[in-house]
Scaffold this active site. Structure first.
Site, PDB file in Angstrom:
ATOM      1  CD  GLU A 255      36.380  35.878  58.718  1.00 31.46           C
ATOM      2  OE1 GLU A 255      36.551  36.322  57.571  1.00 31.46           O
ATOM      3  OE2 GLU A 255      35.246  35.712  59.217  1.00 31.46           O
ATOM      4  CD1 TRP A 258      33.839  32.718  56.675  1.00 31.67           C
ATOM      5  CD2 TRP A 258      32.940  32.486  54.639  1.00 31.67           C
ATOM      6  NE1 TRP A 258      32.471  32.810  56.789  1.00 31.67           N
ATOM      7  CE2 TRP A 258      31.891  32.684  55.556  1.00 31.67           C
ATOM      8  CE3 TRP A 258      32.623  32.321  53.283  1.00 31.67           C
ATOM      9  CZ2 TRP A 258      30.551  32.720  55.181  1.00 31.67           C
ATOM     10  CZ3 TRP A 258      31.283  32.354  52.897  1.00 31.67           C
ATOM     11  CH2 TRP A 258      30.265  32.548  53.842  1.00 31.67           C
ATOM     12  CD1 TRP A 286      25.098  44.348  35.785  1.00 31.54           C
ATOM     13  CD2 TRP A 286      24.677  45.074  37.849  1.00 31.54           C
ATOM     14  NE1 TRP A 286      25.168  43.264  36.632  1.00 31.54           N
ATOM     15  CE2 TRP A 286      24.914  43.680  37.902  1.00 31.54           C
ATOM     16  CE3 TRP A 286      24.398  45.765  39.044  1.00 31.54           C
ATOM     17  CZ2 TRP A 286      24.870  42.952  39.100  1.00 31.54           C
ATOM     18  CZ3 TRP A 286      24.364  45.044  40.233  1.00 31.54           C
ATOM     19  CH2 TRP A 286      24.591  43.657  40.252  1.00 31.54           C
ATOM     20  CG  ASN A 321      36.350  41.333  55.960  1.00 26.80           C
ATOM     21  OD1 ASN A 321      36.445  41.252  54.747  1.00 26.80           O
ATOM     22  ND2 ASN A 321      35.534  40.573  56.657  1.00 26.80           N
ATOM     23  CD1 TRP A 339      28.070  41.034  40.081  1.00 21.47           C
ATOM     24  CD2 TRP A 339      30.195  40.359  40.248  1.00 21.47           C
ATOM     25  NE1 TRP A 339      28.200  39.889  39.317  1.00 21.47           N
ATOM     26  CE2 TRP A 339      29.491  39.451  39.410  1.00 21.47           C
ATOM     27  CE3 TRP A 339      31.547  40.119  40.489  1.00 21.47           C
ATOM     28  CZ2 TRP A 339      30.101  38.341  38.808  1.00 21.47           C
ATOM     29  CZ3 TRP A 339      32.159  39.014  39.897  1.00 21.47           C
ATOM     30  CH2 TRP A 339      31.434  38.141  39.076  1.00 21.47           C
ATOM     31  CD1 TRP A 362      34.853  42.355  45.151  1.00 20.16           C
ATOM     32  CD2 TRP A 362      33.050  43.638  44.814  1.00 20.16           C
ATOM     33  NE1 TRP A 362      35.216  43.662  45.390  1.00 20.16           N
ATOM     34  CE2 TRP A 362      34.138  44.474  45.179  1.00 20.16           C
ATOM     35  CE3 TRP A 362      31.810  44.216  44.549  1.00 20.16           C
ATOM     36  CZ2 TRP A 362      34.010  45.858  45.296  1.00 20.16           C
ATOM     37  CZ3 TRP A 362      31.685  45.602  44.656  1.00 20.16           C
ATOM     38  CH2 TRP A 362      32.770  46.401  45.027  1.00 20.16           C
TER      39      TRP A 362
END
Length: 431
Positions: A255, A258, A286, A321, A339, A362
């Site tokens: 993590e 990331w 959208w 998460n 988003w 996102w």
């Protein structure tokens, strides 16, 4: 008076602080400085923002720790460039030291300050402190940044294992400028007030980290470290945390990798702040229905796992998460809401908000990002709930009215919404 300045930003600690270590190692009369940056604070609508109070508390703590060393910290409120101009007239500044920040606003600010100091023959020395490997240190065979996480993480790990980071010590505290306590502006003076939201501890719980891979997906468990805000503002050292993680749990370390992957993506692609990493995805039409967006924000979509997550966020500044992925997928796929709307809402609410990770997360959920989940993968909120909160413990905690007629019916049918999302994406991408 001749001084060298150490400029605190996202590194609010005295121990294992790279830039501060260098400043104290190379100079006498080091004056610590913190600027409450007006350009950032003025954009915050919530004047009881818990993050501002957190920073203020950390600065107060640094002030107390430095007082014990017969030193202090100069705390200003305003535009950094203007403040440095004022300091130039008050002090004979020999050099300025700071730790690098990689966000677009920060890199521009630092370039402007460096240029201004340079005109006075003063150097702005910048150091790596908030990352293990900064942008440019991990590149592929062609010398380009990685667009896919797995190969990036393999190189990251092999580099980390071959030369583990070391703590910056000893700190030569005797080289701090000796002064009586300087004044710290109050919350009120910087235009903010206290928040009702509490901040998680900065102690890395070894028990939680050791079992992270078994517990991290279940929102009803206390299975995550909650250290995000401390990494964001550098109240803990990434070096110490990564070393601890490498001994305790590979999934937890992953993590942290990331986090660095997304910081690297943002540094090389600052346009992702408001554009899809994959430009074709900016063609998606959208729906952006404002009433549906309000229901999502308030946790009233009729999908319990989504609503519990949003209510947890609104009440605590935190969301688990696994649930972040579910609510982001729901907004972008089920409701076909941009988003960027969701990302902005998270940015306002999350204690651990960090531009690169929030944007990366996102864009991953929406399918628009680098190495994102494919657009045709649409999380089923009900099956996610059955898998990760099958006893409804998390849901009942945040939705007491769950089994009553006060709880709303689903805002949209899953099967219908899934197909609509796939068709909409497909048609936009085939243009």
């Amino acid at each position: 008076k001749k001084v060298s300045i150490f400029w605190f930003r996202r590194d609010l600690r005295l121990e294992d602080n790279h830039g501060l270590f260098q400043a104290l190692n190379e100079n006498e009369n080091v004056l610590p400085l913190f600027i409450f940056d007006k350009n950032i604070l003025d954009k915050l609508d919530n004047k009881a923002d818990a993050r501002v109070e957190f920073i203020h508390n950390q600065i107060t703590q640094l002030h107390q720790e430095l007082a014990r060393k017969e030193a202090s910290i100069l705390v200003n409120y305003g535009d950094p460039e203007s403040i440095f101009k004022e300091l130039l007239s008050e002090y004979s500044i020999q050099a300025v030291y700071t730790n690098r920040d990689y966000e677009p606003y920060a890199t521009n600010r630092d370039e402007n300050v460096a240029r201004m100091l340079n005109e006075q023959n003063i150097q702005l020395h910048r150091y790596k402190d908030q990352m293990i490997f900064e942008p440019g240190e991990i590149l592929n065979g062609s010398g380009e940044f990685y667009k896919v996480f797995t190969p990036f993480s393999k190189v990251w790990l092999s580099k980390f294992n071959s030369s583990k980071p070391e703590e910056f010590k000893p700190m030569h505290w005797k080289n701090l400028m000796q002064t009586s306590a300087l004044e710290v502006p109050s919350m009120k003076e910087i235009g903010f007030e206290k928040s009702e939201i509490s901040i998680p501890s900065k102690t890395a719980d070894e028990e939680i980290i050791s079992h992270y891979n078994q517990t991290r997906d279940f929102p009803a468990l206390n299975g995550t470290s909650r250290l995000g805000i401390h990494l964001r503002f550098g109240t803990i050292s990434i070096r110490k945390l990564a070393l601890k993680a490498s001994e305790l749990n590979a999934t937890y370390l992953n993590e942290l990798i990331w986090r660095e992957f997304y910081m690297m993506i943002l540094a090389y692609n600052p346009q992702v702040v408001d554009q899809a990493f994959k430009p074709a995805y900016d063609r998606i039409p959208w729906r952006n229905n404002e009433e549906e967006f309000a229901d999502w924000c308030e946790g009233k979509t009729g999908y319990p796992i989504v609503d519990a997550g949003m209510r947890e966020l609104n009440a605590t500044g935190y969301m688990h998460n696994r649930v972040r992925m579910v609510v982001a997928s729901f907004l972008t796929k089920h409701l076909l809401i941009d988003w960027r709307w969701g990302e902005t809402y998270f940015a306002e609410k999350l204690l651990d908000y960090e531009l690169a990770s929030n944007n990366g997360g996102w864009q991953w959920a929406a399918g628009t990002g680098t190495d994102a989940q494919p657009y045709f993968r649409v999380f089923n909120p009900t099956s996610q709930q059955e898998k990760f909160d099958k006893n409804w413990k998390y849901i009942k905690k945040w939705i007491p009215e769950i089994n009553s007629d006060k709880y709303p019916k689903p805002i949209v049918d899953h099967k219908f919404a899934r197909q609509r999302a796939i068709d909409t994406y497909k048609s936009a991408l085939n243009q």
